[in-house]
Design a protein around this motif. Sequence first.
Motif, PDB file in Angstrom:
ATOM      1  N   VAL A  67       0.922  -1.082  -0.104  1.00  0.00           N
ATOM      2  CA  VAL A  67      -0.038   0.004   0.018  1.00  0.00           C
ATOM      3  C   VAL A  67       0.902   1.659  -0.046  1.00  0.00           C
ATOM      4  CG1 VAL A  67      -2.312   1.094   1.139  1.00  0.00           C
ATOM      5  CG2 VAL A  67      -2.254  -1.081   1.065  1.00  0.00           C
ATOM      6  N   PHE A  68       0.646   2.451  -1.068  1.00  0.00           N
ATOM      7  CA  PHE A  68       1.623   3.257  -0.970  1.00  0.00           C
ATOM      8  C   PHE A  68       0.701   4.280  -0.091  1.00  0.00           C
ATOM      9  CE2 PHE A  68       3.713   1.699  -5.015  1.00  0.00           C
ATOM     10  CZ  PHE A  68       4.976   2.071  -4.642  1.00  0.00           C
ATOM     11  N   LEU A  69       1.469   5.390   0.275  1.00  0.00           N
ATOM     12  CA  LEU A  69       0.469   5.834   1.932  1.00  0.00           C
ATOM     13  C   LEU A  69       0.802   7.513   1.078  1.00  0.00           C
ATOM     14  CD1 LEU A  69       0.562   3.859   4.813  1.00  0.00           C
ATOM     15  CD2 LEU A  69      -1.405   3.771   3.364  1.00  0.00           C
ATOM     16  N   THR A  70      -0.301   8.765   0.855  1.00  0.00           N
ATOM     17  CA  THR A  70       0.609  10.325   0.709  1.00  0.00           C
ATOM     18  C   THR A  70      -0.419  10.487   2.638  1.00  0.00           C
ATOM     19  OG1 THR A  70       0.476   9.271  -1.178  1.00  0.00           O
ATOM     20  CG2 THR A  70       0.064  11.855  -0.099  1.00  0.00           C
ATOM     21  N   GLY A  71       0.732  11.422   3.449  1.00  0.00           N
ATOM     22  CA  GLY A  71      -0.100  11.717   4.557  1.00  0.00           C
ATOM     23  C   GLY A  71      -0.422  13.286   4.162  1.00  0.00           C
ATOM     24  N   VAL A  72      -1.849  13.640   4.322  1.00  0.00           N
ATOM     25  CA  VAL A  72      -2.118  15.182   4.251  1.00  0.00           C
ATOM     26  C   VAL A  72      -2.779  15.790   5.367  1.00  0.00           C
ATOM     27  CG1 VAL A  72      -4.279  16.239   3.043  1.00  0.00           C
ATOM     28  CG2 VAL A  72      -3.317  13.966   2.172  1.00  0.00           C
ATOM     29  N   GLY A  73      -2.046  16.646   5.612  1.00  0.00           N
ATOM     30  CA  GLY A  73      -1.942  18.380   6.356  1.00  0.00           C
ATOM     31  C   GLY A  73      -2.891  18.811   5.917  1.00  0.00           C
ATOM     32  N   ILE A  74      -4.140  19.055   7.530  1.00  0.00           N
ATOM     33  CA  ILE A  74      -5.306  19.601   7.414  1.00  0.00           C
ATOM     34  C   ILE A  74      -5.243  20.374   8.662  1.00  0.00           C
ATOM     35  CG2 ILE A  74      -7.655  19.352   7.559  1.00  0.00           C
ATOM     36  CD1 ILE A  74      -7.804  16.753   6.262  1.00  0.00           C
ATOM     37  N   SER A  75      -5.266  21.160   8.138  1.00  0.00           N
ATOM     38  CA  SER A  75      -5.110  22.696   9.562  1.00  0.00           C
ATOM     39  C   SER A  75      -7.240  23.801   9.163  1.00  0.00           C
ATOM     40  CB  SER A  75      -4.212  23.666   9.610  1.00  0.00           C
ATOM     41  OG  SER A  75      -4.274  24.492   9.895  1.00  0.00           O
ATOM     42  N   LEU A  76      -7.631  23.999  10.810  1.00  0.00           N
ATOM     43  CA  LEU A  76      -8.427  24.351  10.527  1.00  0.00           C
ATOM     44  C   LEU A  76      -7.883  26.178  11.300  1.00  0.00           C
ATOM     45  CD1 LEU A  76     -11.527  25.425  10.062  1.00  0.00           C
ATOM     46  CD2 LEU A  76     -11.806  24.864  11.897  1.00  0.00           C
ATOM     47  N   ASP A  77      -7.904  26.810  10.554  1.00  0.00           N
ATOM     48  CA  ASP A  77      -7.269  28.071  10.227  1.00  0.00           C
ATOM     49  C   ASP A  77      -8.358  29.520  10.780  1.00  0.00           C
ATOM     50  OD1 ASP A  77      -4.450  27.381  11.092  1.00  0.00           O
ATOM     51  OD2 ASP A  77      -3.940  27.506   8.657  1.00  0.00           O
ATOM     52  N   VAL A  78      -8.494  30.261  11.162  1.00  0.00           N
ATOM     53  CA  VAL A  78      -8.867  31.147  11.252  1.00  0.00           C
ATOM     54  C   VAL A  78      -8.791  32.327  11.738  1.00  0.00           C
ATOM     55  CG1 VAL A  78     -10.896  29.526  12.700  1.00  0.00           C
ATOM     56  CG2 VAL A  78      -9.510  31.718  13.983  1.00  0.00           C
TER      57      VAL A  78
END
Length: 129
Positions: free
Chosen positions: A80-91
């Motif tokens: 399995v190839f994986l790609t980590g995605v960064g998610i941020s809730l900025d305001v």
Amino acid sequence: AAPAGAVAFGVKHTEGVSVDVLFRGRAEPEAVAGAGARWPLDEGTVLRFSMSRASSEVNDNKVTISFYAEGGKPINQAGVFLTGVGISLDVDADRDGVVEKNSPNKASWAWGPEGHGAILLVSCDKEFP
């Protein structure tokens, strides 16, 4: 998904990935250690993958599961190839019209025209029953 005749499996992964092996009836996961570790292929065994940081490029991490027959003979592999995605809730924490990732006002809130902190309006009504 294991091939016919498989009785055990081993897991290898790149540095950016953590893999836990969870067995039915055991609440605590067993972390995947160095190369050569093998586990019995039992119903209810779960592999849990996670990444602690975003990838630098697509498919830059990998998990490889090797399946073994009785006596330790390798049968097949799955990857399995994986790609980590960064998610941020900025305001817009200082309410100046600019969303900033490192605003010092994100940690607190003050009321009024000179105040700071995020204002979050949540729609809690039932639009679709």
